[in-house]
Design a protein around this motif. Sequence first.
Motif, PDB file in Angstrom:
ATOM      1  N   PHE A   1      19.298-131.057   6.913  1.00 20.23           N
ATOM      2  CA  PHE A   1      17.901-131.470   6.995  1.00 20.23           C
ATOM      3  C   PHE A   1      17.730-132.955   7.313  1.00 20.23           C
ATOM      4  CE2 PHE A   1      18.066-127.713   4.294  1.00 20.23           C
ATOM      5  CZ  PHE A   1      17.057-126.923   4.823  1.00 20.23           C
ATOM      6  N   THR A   2      18.060-133.839   6.376  1.00 22.46           N
ATOM      7  CA  THR A   2      17.627-135.234   6.461  1.00 22.46           C
ATOM      8  C   THR A   2      18.100-135.933   7.730  1.00 22.46           C
ATOM      9  OG1 THR A   2      17.604-135.387   4.039  1.00 22.46           O
ATOM     10  CG2 THR A   2      17.604-137.452   5.271  1.00 22.46           C
ATOM     11  N   ARG A   3      19.329-135.729   8.135  1.00 17.24           N
ATOM     12  CA  ARG A   3      19.825-136.454   9.311  1.00 17.24           C
ATOM     13  C   ARG A   3      19.097-136.059  10.588  1.00 17.24           C
ATOM     14  NH1 ARG A   3      25.880-135.578  10.826  1.00 17.24           N
ATOM     15  NH2 ARG A   3      26.199-136.089   8.633  1.00 17.24           N
ATOM     16  N   PHE A   4      18.396-134.906  10.571  1.00 16.42           N
ATOM     17  CA  PHE A   4      17.661-134.458  11.751  1.00 16.42           C
ATOM     18  C   PHE A   4      16.164-134.716  11.648  1.00 16.42           C
ATOM     19  CE2 PHE A   4      21.451-131.623  11.764  1.00 16.42           C
ATOM     20  CZ  PHE A   4      22.018-132.114  12.923  1.00 16.42           C
ATOM     21  N   PHE A   5      15.701-135.283  10.536  1.00 14.22           N
ATOM     22  CA  PHE A   5      14.289-135.606  10.426  1.00 14.22           C
ATOM     23  C   PHE A   5      13.926-136.714  11.420  1.00 14.22           C
ATOM     24  CE2 PHE A   5      13.881-134.247   5.693  1.00 14.22           C
ATOM     25  CZ  PHE A   5      13.829-132.927   6.088  1.00 14.22           C
TER      26      PHE A   5
ATOM     27  N   ASP B   1      12.387-128.430  14.507  1.00 13.71           N
ATOM     28  CA  ASP B   1      13.742-128.392  15.076  1.00 13.71           C
ATOM     29  C   ASP B   1      14.667-129.297  14.275  1.00 13.71           C
ATOM     30  OD1 ASP B   1      16.018-128.334  16.603  1.00 13.71           O
ATOM     31  OD2 ASP B   1      15.050-128.907  18.477  1.00 13.71           O
ATOM     32  N   LEU B   2      15.703-128.718  13.710  1.00 17.16           N
ATOM     33  CA  LEU B   2      16.714-129.470  12.969  1.00 17.16           C
ATOM     34  C   LEU B   2      18.042-129.350  13.708  1.00 17.16           C
ATOM     35  CD1 LEU B   2      15.787-128.306   9.344  1.00 17.16           C
ATOM     36  CD2 LEU B   2      15.263-130.520  10.393  1.00 17.16           C
TER      37      LEU B   2
ATOM     38  N   ALA C   1      10.948-130.457  19.953  1.00 14.67           N
ATOM     39  CA  ALA C   1      10.978-129.349  20.897  1.00 14.67           C
ATOM     40  C   ALA C   1      11.548-128.109  20.248  1.00 14.67           C
ATOM     41  CB  ALA C   1      11.822-129.728  22.111  1.00 14.67           C
ATOM     42  N   ILE C   2      11.083-126.955  20.693  1.00 15.27           N
ATOM     43  CA  ILE C   2      11.596-125.687  20.209  1.00 15.27           C
ATOM     44  C   ILE C   2      12.909-125.403  20.917  1.00 15.27           C
ATOM     45  CG2 ILE C   2      11.135-123.233  19.984  1.00 15.27           C
ATOM     46  CD1 ILE C   2       8.163-123.875  20.176  1.00 15.27           C
TER      47      ILE C   2
END
Length: 220
Positions: free
Chosen positions: A108-112, A166-167, A30-31
């Motif tokens: 970055f990675t934890r929110f992928f 979305d991160l 989601a934005i």
Amino acid sequence: MTRPLLSRRRALQAGAATAAGLTAGLALPAIADAAGPASDPAQRKVVLVGANPGVQLFDGDTVTAYASVWTVDWSTHGAGAAIVLWHDGRVRVLTDHPALGSWLERTFTRFFPEAGGLPWPEPRIERRAVHVANDLARGSHARAGDVAVRISGVLDRRAFATDDFDLGGRVHSLSLVTGPSAAASIEVRGRSLPGQVVRSGTPERPSSSAFVAVAEVWRF
């Protein structure tokens, strides 16, 4: 952990597309409501240039391991490389530049989407030399310390772009060229972690839980 409902490979299989094109049949993140210049894609600034191939391994619907490999040519936090590894409920960041590696994992990675639904504790940062060979012809091979990641059998090459990634509530623009791949492995101390690559899509438009990525640009 069960397989997340959404993963980047599902988004990447759409190929070159705008955010509007991706909304048909794909549930992108989601934005987030954002104020200021970053909410306007035209005003976003480049924050990272590099590559980020990745591997998810599965046992049925259960994620057994996830590796996110980074090579950073330039970023707001410097250049370098890192392997972010999730396995057995633990997160390791192996990197030649700890401040950069920590930023890559934290931002970055934890929110992928691949990390969605996984227990994600604070990582152990390990200073290690990282060696990465990554291209769309042969795949990727990365190693650092006792960890090795291999991706092979590139099935396709296609472009992808979105302004709506979305991160953790911070919406970024992303563009890259990706190569879904037929096979991959993650080794720790010389032993392959359990699990298999999951392939889907069609022969004309294959998808995989292992993919090469090049020409990657993040803007915020």
